[in-house]
Enzyme design. Sequence first.
Site, PDB file in Angstrom:
ATOM      1  N   THR A 151       1.019  -1.155   0.881  1.00 55.21           N
ATOM      2  CA  THR A 151      -0.038   0.228   0.057  1.00 55.21           C
ATOM      3  C   THR A 151       0.878   1.219   0.160  1.00 55.21           C
ATOM      4  OG1 THR A 151       0.257  -0.353   2.076  1.00 55.21           O
ATOM      5  CG2 THR A 151      -2.049  -0.872   1.186  1.00 55.21           C
ATOM      6  N   LYS A 177       3.614  -7.175   3.658  1.00 59.18           N
ATOM      7  CA  LYS A 177       3.736  -5.301   3.780  1.00 59.18           C
ATOM      8  C   LYS A 177       3.641  -4.802   4.904  1.00 59.18           C
ATOM      9  CE  LYS A 177       0.589  -3.872   3.754  1.00 59.18           C
ATOM     10  NZ  LYS A 177      -0.285  -2.452   4.092  1.00 59.18           N
ATOM     11  N   THR A 188      -0.807  -3.013  10.473  1.00 59.78           N
ATOM     12  CA  THR A 188      -1.148  -3.036   9.357  1.00 59.78           C
ATOM     13  C   THR A 188      -0.122  -3.572   8.163  1.00 59.78           C
ATOM     14  OG1 THR A 188      -2.523  -1.365   7.895  1.00 59.78           O
ATOM     15  CG2 THR A 188      -0.619  -0.628   8.039  1.00 59.78           C
ATOM     16  N   GLU A 274       5.418   4.875   7.379  1.00 59.67           N
ATOM     17  CA  GLU A 274       5.469   5.730   6.577  1.00 59.67           C
ATOM     18  C   GLU A 274       6.123   7.080   6.807  1.00 59.67           C
ATOM     19  OE1 GLU A 274       0.737   4.666   5.793  1.00 59.67           O
ATOM     20  OE2 GLU A 274       1.266   5.988   7.241  1.00 59.67           O
ATOM     21  N   ASN A 396      -0.514  10.525   5.829  1.00 62.58           N
ATOM     22  CA  ASN A 396      -1.946  10.320   6.348  1.00 62.58           C
ATOM     23  C   ASN A 396      -2.811  11.115   5.898  1.00 62.58           C
ATOM     24  OD1 ASN A 396      -1.917   6.869   7.449  1.00 62.58           O
ATOM     25  ND2 ASN A 396       0.022   8.152   7.904  1.00 62.58           N
TER      26      ASN A 396
END
Length: 401
Positions: A151, A177, A188, A274, A396
Amino acid sequence: MQTTNFKNVPFCWPQGFKSDGLHSGLKKTADQLDLGWLCSAVPAQAAGMYTTNRFCAAPTALTKKLVSTNHQLQAIVMNSVIANSCTGSKGEENVRYEQKLVAQKLGITPELIGVASTGLIGAQLPMEKISSGIAQLQLTTNLNVTKAILTTDTHSKKISLQFTIGQKLCTISGFAKGSGMIAPNMATMLGFITTDAAIAPQALQSLLSKLTDKTFNQITVDGDTSTNDMVLVLANGLAGNPTLTPNSPDWSTFETALHQVLAFLAQQIAGDGEGATKLLEVNVAHAATEMEGQQTAKAIVGSNLVKAAFFGADPNWGRIISTLGMTHAQFDPQQIDLSFNNFQILTASQLQAFNSEKLISSLQQNKIKIDLDLHAGTATGQAWGCDLTYDYVKINATYSS
């Protein structure tokens, strides 16, 4: 056990495993893969660990039930972009339909098909695209599935090891992932480990549970836990080794191999948080108990103030101490040793002389190691995370749009 028994090899599938990945239309451009599968030539012993979020996504719940009941899987179909979470009875119906399509294509029972999804919560799967994609999947040795599950990840995460058990060459390969919403239990994240070693199913489940606590449950990026987290291990036994149990002479060989794979993938996920620019590793020595060592390491790597300081290459050791002081770990506040990248900061809680310029320069590297000695016992702890950057907020702030 000799570590020379292990050999890192270019990523490859163990005997009997095939895979594929493609663009089904979930992602915007044709060069972005978003659907894949992983298949074994024979039913494989299966073990799993799953999210503790009470809003457990439909594919995760179904796969958990299958593995808990039968301890076997032969194939897993997986997609990115849409999580199929909080989608009610329609979401559950779509998961069962995915199972049916894959089972018909492979000529096996639906109860041997696991399903995994990751992405946006609350959206229904576009089943026309999913159905068309499944129809196009092939049994290949390509690595496209390792990309199809990504993602916000910046790269695929994968590893292969080879080792011998009972004079049989075995391979263990894992891919995963995970980039945001990384806070255990797990993240996640989707993680899939395959091996051609033969291992008893209950022993495999117990081992995965034990090692997940030391690896995937010791990473954090942002303190949030996803609805779709899942780690699965499939062992099809095609290497031909004697079936492993905890009493087997080669048990420690397999345990070490699995631990090495899980730890590598956990660090890869933490380092690819991220917006991250740095992997943070916290090592706690001489804790009173293993639990306290693990909890202390995770508390430090999860502190936003600590993460922000290391983003700026700021040797603000006070943030480590203040975080430690908020834990329930046993220690004498006058007997703490602390170092950053092997630069000694504190000895017996006293500030040491160090070259500030060289330390700051070392903190600009893409990995920072924090070593903390509590002098309270013989246990240890380890955890991984990443720095907190401006890009994390940007990513985000616009995730669903």
